[in-house]
Every structure is written in structure tokens, then in C-alpha cells.
Design a protein around this motif. Sequence first.
Motif, mmCIF file in Angstrom:
data_model
loop_
_atom_site.group_PDB
_atom_site.id
_atom_site.type_symbol
_atom_site.label_atom_id
_atom_site.label_comp_id
_atom_site.label_asym_id
_atom_site.label_seq_id
_atom_site.Cartn_x
_atom_site.Cartn_y
_atom_site.Cartn_z
ATOM 1 N N THR A 111 -15.690 1.221 6.438
ATOM 2 C CA THR A 111 -15.934 1.781 5.060
ATOM 3 C C THR A 111 -16.135 3.355 5.477
ATOM 4 N N ARG A 112 -15.289 3.269 6.832
ATOM 5 C CA ARG A 112 -15.147 5.229 6.795
ATOM 6 C C ARG A 112 -14.180 5.646 6.150
ATOM 7 N N HIS A 113 -12.752 4.192 5.796
ATOM 8 C CA HIS A 113 -11.678 4.656 5.052
ATOM 9 C C HIS A 113 -12.234 4.152 3.651
ATOM 10 N N CYS A 114 -13.153 3.664 2.992
ATOM 11 C CA CYS A 114 -13.422 3.583 1.547
ATOM 12 C C CYS A 114 -13.227 5.348 1.075
ATOM 13 N N ILE A 149 -3.187 3.431 4.566
ATOM 14 C CA ILE A 149 -1.756 3.363 4.011
ATOM 15 C C ILE A 149 -2.386 3.518 3.126
ATOM 16 N N ALA A 150 -2.924 2.965 2.092
ATOM 17 C CA ALA A 150 -3.494 3.251 0.713
ATOM 18 C C ALA A 150 -3.834 4.532 0.135
ATOM 19 N N ARG A 151 -4.462 4.632 0.876
ATOM 20 C CA ARG A 151 -5.523 6.386 0.723
ATOM 21 C C ARG A 151 -4.091 7.074 0.722
ATOM 22 N N GLY A 152 -3.537 7.098 1.687
ATOM 23 C CA GLY A 152 -2.128 8.430 2.352
ATOM 24 C C GLY A 152 -1.265 8.525 1.393
ATOM 25 N N SER A 189 -2.964 7.097 -9.350
ATOM 26 C CA SER A 189 -3.773 6.016 -10.973
ATOM 27 C C SER A 189 -3.719 4.732 -10.056
ATOM 28 N N ASP A 190 -3.857 4.020 -9.567
ATOM 29 C CA ASP A 190 -3.766 2.878 -8.045
ATOM 30 C C ASP A 190 -5.361 2.826 -7.788
ATOM 31 N N VAL A 191 -5.273 1.793 -7.819
ATOM 32 C CA VAL A 191 -6.351 1.619 -7.006
ATOM 33 C C VAL A 191 -6.596 -0.130 -5.964
ATOM 34 N N VAL A 192 -6.693 0.057 -4.850
ATOM 35 C CA VAL A 192 -6.867 -1.174 -4.094
ATOM 36 C C VAL A 192 -8.844 -1.647 -3.805
ATOM 37 N N VAL A 193 -9.279 -2.644 -3.961
ATOM 38 C CA VAL A 193 -9.798 -3.172 -3.564
ATOM 39 C C VAL A 193 -10.449 -3.913 -2.016
ATOM 40 N N ALA A 194 -10.692 -3.567 -1.245
ATOM 41 C CA ALA A 194 -10.432 -4.222 0.011
ATOM 42 C C ALA A 194 -11.735 -5.296 0.898
ATOM 43 N N ILE A 195 -11.598 -6.410 0.612
ATOM 44 C CA ILE A 195 -12.506 -7.423 1.317
ATOM 45 C C ILE A 195 -13.034 -7.678 2.317
ATOM 46 N N ALA A 250 0.636 -1.091 -0.053
ATOM 47 C CA ALA A 250 -0.185 -0.026 0.230
ATOM 48 C C ALA A 250 1.010 1.322 -0.013
ATOM 49 N N THR A 251 1.670 1.377 0.813
ATOM 50 C CA THR A 251 2.632 2.258 0.628
ATOM 51 C C THR A 251 3.596 2.786 -0.280
ATOM 52 N N LEU A 252 3.448 2.601 -1.976
ATOM 53 C CA LEU A 252 4.334 2.079 -2.871
ATOM 54 C C LEU A 252 3.558 2.696 -3.881
ATOM 55 N N LEU A 253 1.687 2.729 -4.080
ATOM 56 C CA LEU A 253 0.685 3.416 -4.744
ATOM 57 C C LEU A 253 0.225 4.268 -4.441
ATOM 58 N N GLY A 254 -0.053 4.634 -6.179
ATOM 59 C CA GLY A 254 -0.588 6.486 -6.331
ATOM 60 C C GLY A 254 -1.630 7.114 -6.740
#
Length: 285
Positions: free
Chosen positions: A221-224, A202-205, A181-187, A175-179
Motif C-alpha cells: 500500500t505504501r507504493h500505491c 518501477i511503474a510509479r517511477g 496515462s497508464d495504470v497498474v492494478v496490483a493484486i 512496468a518500465t515501458l509505462l507512462g
Amino acid sequence: MDQSPTSLLAQIEAARDGLSRSEARVADYVLNAPQSVLELSIEALSKAAGVSEPTVARFCKSVGFSGWKEFKIQVARSLGGSVPFVHQDVRADDPIGIAAGKVVDRSVSALLSLRDRLDSGILKSAVAILTRAARIEFYGQGSSGIVALDAQHKFFRLGIPTVAYSDPHVHAMSATLLGPSDVVVAISAGGRTLDLIRSVEIARGAGAQVIGITTGGSPLTRHCNLTLSTDVHDDETIYASMTSRLTHLAIIDILAVLVALERGPEKIRSLERGKKSVREKRSAT
């Protein structure tokens, strides 16, 4: 207001947590024996549920109906369909055939409930985010990690760089390496797994967008950026917790199909080429 059996069931289940204790007893009776409601008067139902007649009337209004008469009519309409209205938990003393039937009924009800509840606006936004993504990472732990692997298997065929992580240390580092243009799908079935929530933070940050597939209103949901809610009711027994996994898999299928369509004919042709390469590896006899 005409409703399917599943949407009426969903309406009652969704309202249950906000009911008074006595109203919840009426809800439980209706959910466990909906067919019997057609044969009962309000007096008989109140006795069967162990509550007063005014409680039954309040229950009807709490779940969205003007009163007992309208509620009973809607139950009759819903039971006229072929969709299972109610599902029951598997019990240790159930015969094999009954236990198997309960599992199937619960699965069917969960998927139809998902169909009725999916927010097309949120779904459209999720498809747009995924279609534009330079990279998609799927995060999940436990059984949700298996769903993440299934998602990665479907989306890599669309020509999008994808990966699935179920190890909390690994998806936190990734997650620290994302930018942007990237997307995380958290399940997550419950949306309360602390390690997953931290990785999403971390991904949002890092600037990535996050799509949650989880229970509506959960801490995750509060972090998506947006959430595709899967408010299904798993088997309360110890035997299995299968319905949330099935709905998560169904949402992944929906997203994969819609993203493929959104990306256009060329990506659909690439899917066909992929299928052809697999067919060539099968025995002709």
C-alpha cells in the motif's frame, strides 16, 4: 448504533490485534460462540473465557461499546438477522456437509464484510483513474495472478487496452515501458510479495498510477496511489485460502461495472455486441 452481523464481526476482528492477551480471549470466545453470549452474564462469560469480569468490561469498551449491557444488546440485534455472524475453519474431522457449510459461510461472510468496509470515496477515485486510462496492466502472482487474468478478461471488453502479467520478470519489464496515462492494478492477498512491490515501484517511477487491491496497511500500500483494502480473514488451516481471492474478484467486478457505466452508453452497447458475438457461437439445441 445499529449494525449488521457482518459489520459487528468485522469490528471485533479488526480490533482483536490491538487487544491485550486476556481481552483477545474474550474476543475469540465471542467470535466462536456468539449465540451463547445472549445467555451469559458478565460473570459467566468471564469464567467461560478464563478471564476476570473487569477484563470483559474492558473488552466491550475496546471494541466500541460503553459496557457489557450495550455490547450484549448489539449482539442480540445482530443475531436477529439472517447473515452468518461467525465462520469457523474447516477441520480434518468435519463431516462433508459441515465442511461444505463452513466454506460457504466463510465466503458469504467475506463478501458481506467487503460490502460493509468498502470506502466509496476511494472507490470513486479508482473508477476515475481507470476510466481515463490509456492502458491498464494487471499484476499478480500465484492465485492473485488468476485474479489478474479475470480482470483483464473483463476490462478488455470495455475497449481499454489491457494485459495481465503473473510472471515477476515480465511485469517488471513491462512496468518500465509505462507512462503517465497508464495504470497498474496490483493484486496481492498479503501485500508483501517483494517482486510485485518492486514492479509497482518501477511503474510509479515511469509515471504510471497504481491502484492496489490488497490488505490495508501492508507494504504494498505504501507504493500505491490508492488502495482498495480487502481486510478479510482467510481460513487459518492448510486446506484453503479462498476468501481473499473471492473479495478480489468481487472488487474487480465492481470496478468493471462502474467503469462501464462511467464510460457511457456507447461502451455499454459495445458490451452487448460482444455478448451477441459469443451467443452466435453457441449451439441452438
